[in-house]
Design a protein around this motif. Structure first.
Motif, mmCIF file in Angstrom:
data_model
loop_
_atom_site.group_PDB
_atom_site.id
_atom_site.type_symbol
_atom_site.label_atom_id
_atom_site.label_comp_id
_atom_site.label_asym_id
_atom_site.label_seq_id
_atom_site.Cartn_x
_atom_site.Cartn_y
_atom_site.Cartn_z
ATOM 1 N N ARG A 1 3.109 16.237 21.654
ATOM 2 C CA ARG A 1 3.278 17.512 20.958
ATOM 3 C C ARG A 1 4.749 17.859 20.740
ATOM 4 N N SER B 1 0.051 15.642 18.635
ATOM 5 C CA SER B 1 -0.772 16.748 19.129
ATOM 6 C C SER B 1 -0.003 18.061 18.992
ATOM 7 N N ARG C 1 -3.139 9.298 13.397
ATOM 8 C CA ARG C 1 -4.402 10.005 13.559
ATOM 9 C C ARG C 1 -4.146 11.219 14.450
ATOM 10 N N PRO C 2 -4.956 12.270 14.320
ATOM 11 C CA PRO C 2 -4.694 13.513 15.049
ATOM 12 C C PRO C 2 -5.245 13.485 16.468
ATOM 13 N N TRP C 3 -4.372 13.700 17.434
ATOM 14 C CA TRP C 3 -4.791 13.720 18.832
ATOM 15 C C TRP C 3 -4.995 15.168 19.280
ATOM 16 N N HIS C 4 -6.178 15.446 19.799
ATOM 17 C CA HIS C 4 -6.504 16.759 20.346
ATOM 18 C C HIS C 4 -6.744 16.582 21.842
ATOM 19 N N ILE D 1 -2.862 20.773 16.281
ATOM 20 C CA ILE D 1 -3.008 20.381 14.875
ATOM 21 C C ILE D 1 -1.806 19.518 14.505
ATOM 22 N N GLY D 2 -1.966 18.207 14.600
ATOM 23 C CA GLY D 2 -0.856 17.274 14.447
ATOM 24 C C GLY D 2 -0.059 17.466 13.165
ATOM 25 N N GLN D 3 1.260 17.270 13.249
ATOM 26 C CA GLN D 3 2.143 17.397 12.082
ATOM 27 C C GLN D 3 3.062 16.180 12.025
ATOM 28 N N TRP E 1 -4.167 7.410 6.966
ATOM 29 C CA TRP E 1 -4.498 8.401 7.987
ATOM 30 C C TRP E 1 -5.982 8.272 8.337
ATOM 31 N N TRP F 1 -8.652 13.823 10.073
ATOM 32 C CA TRP F 1 -7.225 13.793 9.739
ATOM 33 C C TRP F 1 -6.896 14.799 8.649
ATOM 34 N N ALA G 1 -5.335 17.941 9.781
ATOM 35 C CA ALA G 1 -3.997 17.854 10.348
ATOM 36 C C ALA G 1 -2.961 18.092 9.255
#
Length: 553
Positions: free
Chosen positions: A409, A437, A467-470, A478-480, A497, A505, A508
Motif C-alpha cells: 500500500r 493495495s 492485479r488488485p490486492w485486497h 483500491i490499488g493504484q 490487468w 481489476w 482498481a
C-alpha cells in the motif's frame, strides 16, 4: 473533447460512502480525494465566456482539439482573466503551446491575479528557462527558476499551486520552482503572453492545491516528523566482512546507530555477500547504506526465508516475516548495493513461497542504483498502518521477480528503473509485476516513469502488469498504478490487468500513458491517461505529501 466549463464556483459535496470516495480518486473528477474542481475550460464550445479580455487577439482555434489562441505578437502583457476574486488556496493548470517566442518574449500562466498588473506568474522563456515570479504593480520578482527545454510549437503543461504564502510552479508535472509570496491571498487565474503568441487548452482550477495543507480525515499523509531543514551530516561507520572495517555485519552497524538519531548516519559497506537478516528500527531514522565501490552487484545483503519457512519456536514466518531487510526508520537511503531473498523455490515444497527481499514500512525513503532480487513478492512497499502513507523514490534501480514482485500500500515512484520479469516456465502466465493495495483515501500508489520492462526468458504475451490486492478482503484497498513513458517488452500481455481473489481489476485505479515497445499495444483493456490528466500523475505529485518532499534529481 467534452465541454468542461464549470463557472461560477461549484460547491463540492462531501463524500461519505465508500463508492463516493472512490469516485473522487478516479480520473476525470477532482485531482485527488480532497480537491474539488472550481473551474474548467477546454474551449470545446468555441467561445471565451467567463474570461475577461485585456489586449491581444484572442480566438478559439483547432489544434488537435479546440484551443484558445493569442495571435498578436507585438503586445506586452496581453492576457485573459477568469474565475473568482475570492479564491484562496488552489492549483491552476493549463496546457500551453508557445507559437512564437522571441528573445524578449514569454508565455505564462497566472494565479491570484488581483488586477492586470499584480499576480503570481509561471513563465516559459527563451533560452530554455522557466521562471516563477511574483508580479506587483507590473514589477516582477523571481521566486525561483529552472533550466529546461522550451521550444516554440511544443505543448507544455504548466501548473501553479498557491497555499497560504507558499507558491510552487510545475512543468509537465515536475516541480521546477517554489518560493514564499507576499501578494494578496486571493485572486483569479490568467493566461498571458509578452511579445509572443501562444495557444492554451484544458485550463483547470482545483481547490486546496495538489499538496493539501489539511489531509482527509480518513488518512494521515505521514506519521513521520517534518524536518525544519535537511538533517546535518552525522556519524559514519564501515562494514567489511574481512574485519578491516568497524563491523563485520550490517546489523551490528545499525545497532550502533544512536536511538533517536537526528542526523544522517552513513554506513559504508565494502564488497561481499552479507547473509543476515537486517532491520532498521523506527527509532533509528536518517540511516544510509552505501556500497563502497559504486557497483550495486559488489555488495549483496541476502537471506532465504519464505512465508512458509518453519520458525524455530513453531509456526512459519509469514510474508512480512520473510523479509531479508526490514526498514522501519524514516528517511532511510540506500545506494550502490543489492537486497536479495535467495529462497530456492525448486528445493522446497511450501504452500506459501512468498519471499520478500525488502519490506518498507517507513516514510521518505530513497533507493539509488539498488538491485532488488527475488521471485514471488520481492519488494513489499508498505506503510506502518493503513492510515499512514509511506513514500519511497526508486531511481535507476533494478527490480526482478515473477509473482506480485512489487506490492503493498506504499506510495512509490520508480524512475528510470529496469523491471525484470522472471520466467516461471509457462507459455501463458509468467506472473504479475504489481499487486498494489493502495488505500482508497490515498490518490497515489505506484508510478513507473521512464522505466524499461524486460524479461529473462518469459514468452510473449505471458506477463501481467498487475492485479488488485485486497489484504484480508479489505474493500478499501483500491490499488493504484500508472505505467507511463516507459518501454514495455513483448512479454507484457495485450490485456495486462487481471482480477485477484474475486476482486475485479476494473474497480482498481490502473492506467498507462505514452508507453512504447512491443508490449505497449493499446487495447480496450488498457485504460490510458489523457494529456490533461497526465501531469497529475507525475513523480513529484506522488512524493510531495504535506511536507513538500522532493528527492527527485
Amino acid at each position: 473533447m467534452r465541454r468542461n466549463r464549470r463557472f461560477p464556483l461549484l460547491a463540492a459535496a462531501t463524500a461519505t460512502a465508500t463508492a463516493a470516495l472512490l469516485a473522487l480518486t478516479q480520473l476525470g473528477g477532482a485531482h485527488s480525494a480532497y480537491a474539488a474542481t472550481l473551474f474548467g475550460d477546454d474551449f470545446s464550445d468555441g467561445d471565451t465566456a467567463g474570461w475577461s479580455k485585456s489586449g491581444g487577439t484572442w480566438s478559439v482555434v483547432t489544434d488537435g482539439s479546440p484551443a484558445l489562441q493569442q495571435a498578436k505578437g507585438d503586445t506586452d502583457n496581453a492576457r485573459l482573466f477568469a474565475g473568482s476574486s475570492s479564491w484562496t488556496d488552489y492549483t491552476v493548470q493549463a496546457r500551453v503551446k508557445p507559437l512564437t517566442l522571441p528573445a524578449n518574449g514569454a508565455t505564462a500562466l497566472l494565479a491570484r491575479a488581483s488586477g492586470s498588473t499584480t499576480f503570481y506568474r509561471l513563465a516559459l522563456l527563451p533560452g530554455d528557462q522557466v521562471r516563477l515570479e511574483s508580479v506587483r504593480s507590473g514589477t516582477a520578482t523571481a521566486l525561483g527558476s529552472a533550466s529546461r527545454p522550451v521550444a516554440a510549437g511544443t505543448w507544455y503543461t504548466l501548473g501553479i499551486e498557491v497555499a497560504g504564502s507558499t507558491v510552487r510552479g510545475y512543468v509537465d508535472g515536475a516541480l521546477v520552482a517554489s518560493g514564499t509570496g507576499t501578494l494578496t491571498a486571493t485572486g483569479r487565474i490568467g493566461l498571458q503572453t509578452r511579445y509572443a503568441t501562444a495557444r492554451y487548452d484544458d485550463v483547470t482550477v482545483t481547490s486546496g492545491g495538489t499538496t493539501p495543507t489539511t489531509p482527509p480525515a480518513t488518512v494521515s499523509p505521514t506519521a513521520t516528523p517534518t524536518p525544519t531543514s535537511t538533517p546535518p551530516a552525522g556519524q559514519s561507520s564501515v562494514v567489511a566482512r574481512d574485519g578491516s572495517g568497524d563491523f563485520t555485519s550490517v546489523q551490528a552497524a545499525v545497532n550502533a546507530v544512536p536511538s533517536g538519531n537526528s542526523s544522517r548516519y552513513t554506513i559504508t559497506i565494502r564488497p561481499g555477500t552479507y547473509r543476515e537478516l537486517v532491520t532498521i528500527p523506527a527509532d533509528r531514522p536518517y540511516v544510509s547504506f552505501v556500497g563502497s565501490t559504486g557497483n550495486a552487484g559488489d555488495v549483496v545483503i541476502t537471506y532465504d526465508n519464505a512465508s512458509g519457512t518453519p520458525k524455530p519456536e513453531g509456526g512459519t514466518y509469514g510474508t512480512s516475516g520473510s523479509a531479508s531487510v526490514t526498514i522501519d526508520g524514516h528517511d532511510f537511503t540506500a545506494k550502490h548495493l543489492t537486497f536479495s531473498n535467495s529462497f530456492d523455490e525448486a528445493a522446497h515444497d511450501y504452500s506459501a513461497e512468498q519471499a520478500v527481499a525488502v519490506l518498507t514500512r517507513a516514510d521518505r525513503l530513497v533507493f539509488d542504483n539498488v538491485r532488488f532480487l527475488g521471485n514471488q513478492d520481492t519488494l513489499y512497499h508498505n506503510s506502518v498502518n493503513s492510515g499512514t502513507i509511506g513514500r519511497a523514490y526508486f531511481r535507476n534501480c533494478h527490480v526482478e521477480g515473477d509473482v506480485d514482485f512489487i506490492f503493498g500500500r506504499g506510495t512509490g515512484v520508480f524512475d528510470r528503473c529496469e523491471i525484470r520479469s522472471l520466467s516461471r516456465g509457462s507459455s501463458s502466465n509468467n506472473g504479475y509485476v504489481t499487486a498494489p493495495s493502495t488505500m482508497i483515501s490515498n490518490p497515489y500508489g505506484f508510478l513507473f516513469t521512464r522505466c524499461t520492462l524486460t524479461t529473462d526468458s518469459a514468452g510473449a504475451q505471458s506477463v501481467h502488469l498487475g492485479r488488485p490486492w485486497h489484504p484480508s478482503g479489505d474493500v478499501n484497498a483500491i490499488g493504484q498504478v500508472v505505467f507511463r513513458d516507459s518501454v514495455l517488452g513483448a512479454h507484457i500481455k495485450d490485456s495486462p490487468w487481471t482480477d485477484m481473489s474475486g476482486f475485479s481489476w476494473k474497480d482498481a485505479r490502473f492506467f498507462e500513458y505514452r508507453n512504447t515497445g512491443a508490449g505497449a499495444t493499446v487495447t480496450v483493456d488498457r485504460p490510458q491517461l489523457t494529456d490533461a490528466q497526465a501531469p497529475t500523475y507525475a513523480a513529484q505529485k506522488y512524493l510531495a505529501g504535506s511536507d513538500g518532499w522532493n528527492p527527485i534529481s
